[in-house]
Design a protein around this motif. Structure first.
Motif, PDB file in Angstrom:
ATOM      1  N   HIS A 109      -3.080 -13.732   2.077  1.00 21.31           N
ATOM      2  CA  HIS A 109      -4.131 -12.895   2.424  1.00 21.31           C
ATOM      3  C   HIS A 109      -3.790 -11.393   2.430  1.00 21.31           C
ATOM      4  O   HIS A 109      -4.728 -10.537   1.710  1.00 21.31           O
ATOM      5  CB  HIS A 109      -4.703 -13.261   3.921  1.00 21.31           C
ATOM      6  N   ALA A 110      -2.583 -11.081   3.021  1.00 23.47           N
ATOM      7  CA  ALA A 110      -2.176  -9.615   3.018  1.00 23.47           C
ATOM      8  C   ALA A 110      -1.730  -9.211   1.280  1.00 23.47           C
ATOM      9  O   ALA A 110      -2.428  -7.970   1.172  1.00 23.47           O
ATOM     10  CB  ALA A 110      -1.072  -9.471   3.659  1.00 23.47           C
ATOM     11  N   ALA A 111      -1.526 -10.054   0.627  1.00 24.77           N
ATOM     12  CA  ALA A 111      -1.076  -9.708  -0.683  1.00 24.77           C
ATOM     13  C   ALA A 111      -2.279  -9.427  -1.445  1.00 24.77           C
ATOM     14  O   ALA A 111      -2.465  -8.445  -2.057  1.00 24.77           O
ATOM     15  CB  ALA A 111      -0.151 -10.779  -1.353  1.00 24.77           C
ATOM     16  N   ASN A 112      -3.232 -10.425  -1.327  1.00 19.95           N
ATOM     17  CA  ASN A 112      -4.879 -10.245  -1.833  1.00 19.95           C
ATOM     18  C   ASN A 112      -5.394  -8.958  -1.373  1.00 19.95           C
ATOM     19  O   ASN A 112      -5.870  -8.202  -2.336  1.00 19.95           O
ATOM     20  CB  ASN A 112      -5.533 -11.203  -1.574  1.00 19.95           C
ATOM     21  N   ASP A 113      -5.232  -8.808  -0.034  1.00 18.87           N
ATOM     22  CA  ASP A 113      -5.943  -7.425   0.314  1.00 18.87           C
ATOM     23  C   ASP A 113      -5.453  -6.273  -0.382  1.00 18.87           C
ATOM     24  O   ASP A 113      -5.770  -5.340  -0.441  1.00 18.87           O
ATOM     25  CB  ASP A 113      -5.781  -7.381   1.990  1.00 18.87           C
ATOM     26  N   LYS A 114      -3.825  -6.114  -0.473  1.00 20.45           N
ATOM     27  CA  LYS A 114      -3.165  -5.098  -1.067  1.00 20.45           C
ATOM     28  C   LYS A 114      -3.706  -4.851  -2.575  1.00 20.45           C
ATOM     29  O   LYS A 114      -3.772  -3.656  -3.074  1.00 20.45           O
ATOM     30  CB  LYS A 114      -1.823  -5.285  -0.982  1.00 20.45           C
ATOM     31  N   LYS A 115      -3.690  -5.962  -3.195  1.00 20.38           N
ATOM     32  CA  LYS A 115      -4.208  -5.756  -4.591  1.00 20.38           C
ATOM     33  C   LYS A 115      -5.666  -5.327  -4.867  1.00 20.38           C
ATOM     34  O   LYS A 115      -5.800  -4.540  -5.475  1.00 20.38           O
ATOM     35  CB  LYS A 115      -3.867  -7.235  -5.202  1.00 20.38           C
ATOM     36  N   ALA A 116      -6.424  -5.696  -3.931  1.00 17.12           N
ATOM     37  CA  ALA A 116      -7.670  -5.250  -3.963  1.00 17.12           C
ATOM     38  C   ALA A 116      -7.696  -3.889  -3.420  1.00 17.12           C
ATOM     39  O   ALA A 116      -8.538  -3.081  -4.291  1.00 17.12           O
ATOM     40  CB  ALA A 116      -8.662  -6.044  -2.849  1.00 17.12           C
ATOM     41  N   VAL A 117      -7.026  -3.176  -2.556  1.00 16.66           N
ATOM     42  CA  VAL A 117      -7.040  -1.977  -2.300  1.00 16.66           C
ATOM     43  C   VAL A 117      -6.613  -1.003  -3.606  1.00 16.66           C
ATOM     44  O   VAL A 117      -7.089   0.038  -3.749  1.00 16.66           O
ATOM     45  CB  VAL A 117      -6.422  -1.675  -0.938  1.00 16.66           C
ATOM     46  N   SER A 118      -5.502  -1.602  -4.218  1.00 19.49           N
ATOM     47  CA  SER A 118      -4.766  -1.018  -5.121  1.00 19.49           C
ATOM     48  C   SER A 118      -5.712  -0.751  -6.442  1.00 19.49           C
ATOM     49  O   SER A 118      -5.896   0.087  -6.985  1.00 19.49           O
ATOM     50  CB  SER A 118      -3.395  -1.564  -5.455  1.00 19.49           C
ATOM     51  N   THR A 119      -6.541  -1.819  -6.532  1.00 21.64           N
ATOM     52  CA  THR A 119      -7.437  -1.892  -7.814  1.00 21.64           C
ATOM     53  C   THR A 119      -8.563  -0.878  -7.281  1.00 21.64           C
ATOM     54  O   THR A 119      -8.774  -0.135  -8.367  1.00 21.64           O
ATOM     55  CB  THR A 119      -7.983  -3.180  -7.967  1.00 21.64           C
ATOM     56  N   VAL A 120      -8.964  -0.819  -6.285  1.00 24.52           N
ATOM     57  CA  VAL A 120     -10.254   0.155  -5.981  1.00 24.52           C
ATOM     58  C   VAL A 120      -9.744   1.493  -6.048  1.00 24.52           C
ATOM     59  O   VAL A 120     -10.419   2.496  -6.657  1.00 24.52           O
ATOM     60  CB  VAL A 120     -10.645   0.013  -4.709  1.00 24.52           C
TER      61      VAL A 120
END
Length: 235
Positions: A109-120
């Protein structure tokens, strides 16, 4: 206030010693409420939180400070921090057991959140960079200032729309992977359980065969080499 009235505090020995000195100097109504819980400590193991709160508020009032000074009591001992120190909240209630979360799931979940933030963040930088580059490049076109601003804004909006569509596609694929991963995990766990059950069945069959005299004799015949009579070898 209703939630506060429902809370109870464990009546520990040190708290009981502090409260025993109060009934004679407290106001009548508060003294009656307190005496109902400290008069028989063996039968009362808890005391309501709101009574301790009233005692703490009274100890900070002018009448309470005067009464404590006359009885040689320390007002700091009757603050909420001092009264609640070393006690438990609602020990008579059975709270549900804490279920620890899976560390692997939390890491994912933490990795997915980091990916989402970096994408935005990348999308925002792309829109801002495209708009600035368009504004800077349009300087050599001879367009007026307002047309340059409109052109840069239009290009930035197009890039923003493309970034939103790409993010929606990425998020939908990520959600699809999550829904597909759960059945695979359940199927794998079910297969492991079935394999363990089969292994237990085979072991039980082997154990029962080893104790059966008929199977033991048959196994000995198959393992031992056939013996040839010596008389048949003599011509």
């Amino acid at each position: 206030m209703n939630q506060t009235n429902e809370l109870n505090i464990s009546l520990e020995h040190h708290l009981l010693e502090v409260l025993n000195a109060l009934p004679t100097i407290l106001p009548d109504d508060l003294a009656v409420q307190l005496s109902a819980f400290i008069s028989a400590p063996s039968s009362n193991t808890v005391i309501p939180y709101h009574i301790l709160l009233k005692i703490s508020q009274w100890s900070r009032s002018p009448a309470g400070l005067k009464a404590m000074q006359s009885s040689s009591l320390d007002p700091q001992s009757y603050s909420m921090v001092s009264l609640l120190a070393g006690t438990r909240t609602s020990p008579e209630k059975n709270f549900p057991a804490y279920v620890a979360k899976d560390p692997e799931t939390e890491r994912r979940h933490a990795a997915n959140d980091k990916k989402a933030v970096s994408t935005v963040v990348n999308g925002v930088l792309s829109v801002a960079g495209t708009g600035f580059a368009t504004w800077w490049a349009s300087e050599r076109t001879g367009l007026r200032l307002e047309w340059r601003a409109l052109f840069a804004t239009f290009v930035a909006l197009v890039v923003a729309l493309a970034e939103i569509i790409l993010y929606m596609i990425w998020d939908s694929r990520r959600s699809t992977k999550k829904t597909e991963r759960a059945p695979r995990i359940l199927l794998r766990n079910k297969k492991l359980v079935e394999d363990s059950n089969k292994a237990g069945t085979v072991n039980a069959t082997a154990a029962s065969s080893s104790t059966d005299p008929h199977h033991s004799a048959l196994r000995q015949r198959l393992v031992q080499p056939a013996s040839i009579p010596h008389d048949s070898l003599v011509t």
